[in-house]
Motif scaffolding. Structure first.
Motif, PDB file in Angstrom:
ATOM      1  N   ALA A  16      -6.449   5.362   4.811  1.00  0.00           N
ATOM      2  CA  ALA A  16      -6.144   4.344   5.814  1.00  0.00           C
ATOM      3  C   ALA A  16      -6.034   3.024   5.064  1.00  0.00           C
ATOM      4  O   ALA A  16      -7.023   2.526   4.523  1.00  0.00           O
ATOM      5  CB  ALA A  16      -7.223   4.278   6.879  1.00  0.00           C
ATOM      6  N   ILE A  18      -4.917  -0.931   5.069  1.00  0.00           N
ATOM      7  CA  ILE A  18      -4.662  -2.113   5.892  1.00  0.00           C
ATOM      8  C   ILE A  18      -4.362  -3.269   4.947  1.00  0.00           C
ATOM      9  O   ILE A  18      -5.197  -3.642   4.113  1.00  0.00           O
ATOM     10  CB  ILE A  18      -5.856  -2.434   6.792  1.00  0.00           C
ATOM     11  CG1 ILE A  18      -6.117  -1.252   7.732  1.00  0.00           C
ATOM     12  CG2 ILE A  18      -5.611  -3.718   7.580  1.00  0.00           C
ATOM     13  CD1 ILE A  18      -7.342  -1.410   8.585  1.00  0.00           C
ATOM     14  N   ALA A  24      -0.410  -1.896   8.636  1.00  0.00           N
ATOM     15  CA  ALA A  24      -1.327  -0.839   8.214  1.00  0.00           C
ATOM     16  C   ALA A  24      -0.616   0.498   8.306  1.00  0.00           C
ATOM     17  O   ALA A  24       0.371   0.658   9.038  1.00  0.00           O
ATOM     18  CB  ALA A  24      -2.577  -0.832   9.086  1.00  0.00           C
ATOM     19  N   GLU A  25      -1.123   1.468   7.529  1.00  0.00           N
ATOM     20  CA  GLU A  25      -0.575   2.816   7.579  1.00  0.00           C
ATOM     21  C   GLU A  25      -1.698   3.809   7.321  1.00  0.00           C
ATOM     22  O   GLU A  25      -2.701   3.494   6.679  1.00  0.00           O
ATOM     23  CB  GLU A  25       0.540   3.002   6.539  1.00  0.00           C
ATOM     24  CG  GLU A  25       0.066   2.864   5.108  1.00  0.00           C
ATOM     25  CD  GLU A  25       1.163   3.142   4.085  1.00  0.00           C
ATOM     26  OE1 GLU A  25       2.090   3.898   4.430  1.00  0.00           O
ATOM     27  OE2 GLU A  25       1.071   2.614   2.964  1.00  0.00           O
ATOM     28  N   VAL A  26      -1.525   5.020   7.852  1.00  0.00           N
ATOM     29  CA  VAL A  26      -2.409   6.141   7.555  1.00  0.00           C
ATOM     30  C   VAL A  26      -1.568   7.166   6.820  1.00  0.00           C
ATOM     31  O   VAL A  26      -0.520   7.595   7.319  1.00  0.00           O
ATOM     32  CB  VAL A  26      -3.022   6.750   8.834  1.00  0.00           C
ATOM     33  CG1 VAL A  26      -3.741   8.052   8.515  1.00  0.00           C
ATOM     34  CG2 VAL A  26      -3.992   5.760   9.482  1.00  0.00           C
ATOM     35  N   VAL A  35       0.755   2.434  11.519  1.00  0.00           N
ATOM     36  CA  VAL A  35      -0.286   2.122  12.493  1.00  0.00           C
ATOM     37  C   VAL A  35       0.250   1.083  13.473  1.00  0.00           C
ATOM     38  O   VAL A  35       0.822   0.072  13.049  1.00  0.00           O
ATOM     39  CB  VAL A  35      -1.542   1.583  11.784  1.00  0.00           C
ATOM     40  CG1 VAL A  35      -2.585   1.129  12.801  1.00  0.00           C
ATOM     41  CG2 VAL A  35      -2.120   2.649  10.863  1.00  0.00           C
ATOM     42  N   ALA A  48      -5.828   2.473  13.330  1.00  0.00           N
ATOM     43  CA  ALA A  48      -5.806   3.413  12.196  1.00  0.00           C
ATOM     44  C   ALA A  48      -6.810   4.538  12.411  1.00  0.00           C
ATOM     45  O   ALA A  48      -6.536   5.716  12.140  1.00  0.00           O
ATOM     46  CB  ALA A  48      -6.112   2.663  10.899  1.00  0.00           C
TER      47      ALA A  48
END
Length: 480
Positions: A16, A18, A24-26, A35, A48
């Motif tokens: 995860a 940020i 942000a991305e997972v 996200v 997230a």
């Protein structure tokens, strides 16, 4: 809910991430999932976390997730019910976020307080406390929340430029295992009828135990099965662990009767076409350790178990002989066996003071202490562990990392009344509970008449007994 980190699988690889720029991305197994945006840094964290919880629910088990955000990095365990546990957290150096150049000193953004996760589970999103206050990266008691410290978000977004991720951090390959449909119970029946059903929790647990015992590990491993009291189920334990580990892992496995004089392992297993024992192997050790000796030559000294796929090295069965195996002879035999086998499982005598017993412990990687649910066997097991613990060093570490296997009394009979059977099970549970605080794992085995007399065969056991021994073998294999 508290989970030991080693109990949670490390796959799929989940991150995860940020950024300082408000995005942000997972990333799950190399596949990035965006996200949803939020008004605050904490909103991004909550969003997230929701994606990670969804992945845990899909897999029907807890997952590990690496977290990276502007304040630090670490690792969490996320459960399907939304609970979150911290494994580690390393905060970044503190910094002060300011507003625009036109801002007055009074209007400057407050200093961001460094936050570290706590070990206690975080409340579920549906709990009475709202998600905005139940942070996946929770503050320590009394500290300012990140959501409060992040305002104004425009200033936070302006702190760092947009950066591109390296192609080395991305993959289009899907490494997450595919959940195979159910094969057991009514779920398995429906699957065979064409309606795909996910496996039950019990079937998933069994699959995980099978995966554990099927692993290969670098180098040979030696298991010692010990109890200073006879009749504690040592020999059946050696046979069952050998059978299960050999069947599932495919690793070359030998069960060695390391009794100082004459043991009973040869009586409970198949006899080969010869009558050789450990003493014959020791006498031929120079030849067996020669680089020019073919691996098949070991078959002259061991007795193969045709159904359960492991070999047995018998103790000396010469009733007229008075030879007792020495420490040096244990070294020689162990050197030979670890050349030809990846897994050596050692049966033992009842004398912890014997030279061969003590040298066996020196070679041991994993200790197993079997005990039947009878108080004198349990007391002998306790004294065995106490003796090893008092010696310190390697012996004490083996005792702390031991697996205790509690079998319901082999004195039980099928004709026992319901009350008697309940008392036998209760006594087994009492003994298991007594050992649990002092060792790594305790496993209970139900009574099975196939273990009482005659040669022991895995296929002769009742299904519930087979499942219990699989769990026991998995507990042992986790110590490798």
């Amino acid at each position: 809910m508290s989970t030991t980190p080693t109990e949670v699988l490390a796959f799929p690889n989940i991150k995860a991430i940020i950024g300082d720029n408000g995005t942000a991305e997972v990333v799950v197994a190399g596949n990035s999932r965006v996200v949803p945006a939020g008004k605050t840094l904490q909103d991004l964290r909550d969003n997230a976390l929701a994606l990670v919880v969804a992945e845990a629910r899909r897999l029907q088990r807890p997952v590990r997730v690496r977290i990276e955000d502007p304040e630090g990095q670490g690792e969490l365990i996320v459960h399907p019910d939304g609970n979150v546990e911290s494994v580690s957290y390393e905060p970044r150096a503190a910094r002060r976020r300011t507003g625009s150049a036109a801002s007055t000193p009074a209007a400057a953004a407050p200093e961001v307080v460094q936050n570290a996760p706590i070990a206690a589970p975080v409340a579920k999103p549906e709990a009475a406390q709202p998600m905005a206050d139940s942070q996946p990266w929770p503050p320590l008691p009394g500290e300012t929340t990140l959501a409060e410290a992040a305002a104004p978000e425009q200033a936070a977004a302006a702190d760092a430029p947009v950066t591109r991720r390296s192609l080395k951090e991305t993959s289009f390959l899907v490494s997450a295992p595919v959940l195979e449909p159910a094969t057991q119970g009514w779920r398995g029946t429906l699957t065979r009828l064409g309606l795909r059903m996910d496996p039950s929790a019990e079937e998933l647990s069994e699959r995980e135990d099978i995966r554990t015992v099927s692993q290969h590990w670098p180098g040979p491993r030696t298991i010692a099965v010990v109890n200073r009291k006879g009749g504690a189920n040592k020999t059946p334990t050696v046979v069952m662990l050998s059978a299960i580990l050999a069947r599932y892992s495919g690793a070359a496995t030998v069960a060695w009767d390391n009794n100082e004089s004459q043991g009973t392992l040869g009586w409970r297993t198949e006899k080969g076409a010869h009558g050789r024992s450990v003493l014959d192997l020791i006498d031929s050790s120079t030849e067996l350790l020669s680089p020019s000796t073919n691996a098949a030559e070991i078959a002259k000294f061991v007795h193969h178990q045709t159904a359960d796929k492991f070999d047995v090295l018998r103790s000396d069965e010469n009733e007229e002989g008075d030879h007792e195996v020495t420490a040096e002879e244990v070294d020689i035999a162990h050197q030979v066996l670890t050349r030809y086998y990846r897994l050596v499982i050692m049966d033992s005598g009842n004398t912890a003071r014997a030279a061969n017993w003590r040298r066996m412990i020196d070679h041991t990687n994993q200790l197993v202490v079997p005990v039947t649910a009878i108080e004198d066997r349990a007391e002998a097991a306790r004294l065995t562990l106490q003796t090893l613990e008092s010696r310190g060093g390697h012996d004490a570490e083996l005792a702390r990392n031991a697996v205790v296997i509690v079998s319901e009394s082999t004195d039980a009979k099928r004709s026992m009344t319901g009350d008697a059977l309940k008392r036998a099970k209760a006594e087994a549970q009492r003994i298991a509970d007594g050992f649990e605080p002092f060792v790594r794992a305790v496993v209970r085995i139900p009574y099975d008449p196939a273990l009482v007399n005659g040669p022991i065969r895995y296929e002769a056991l009742q299904p519930a007994t087979q499942r219990a021994w699989l769990a026991a073998a998995a507990a042992v294999a986790k110590g490798f």
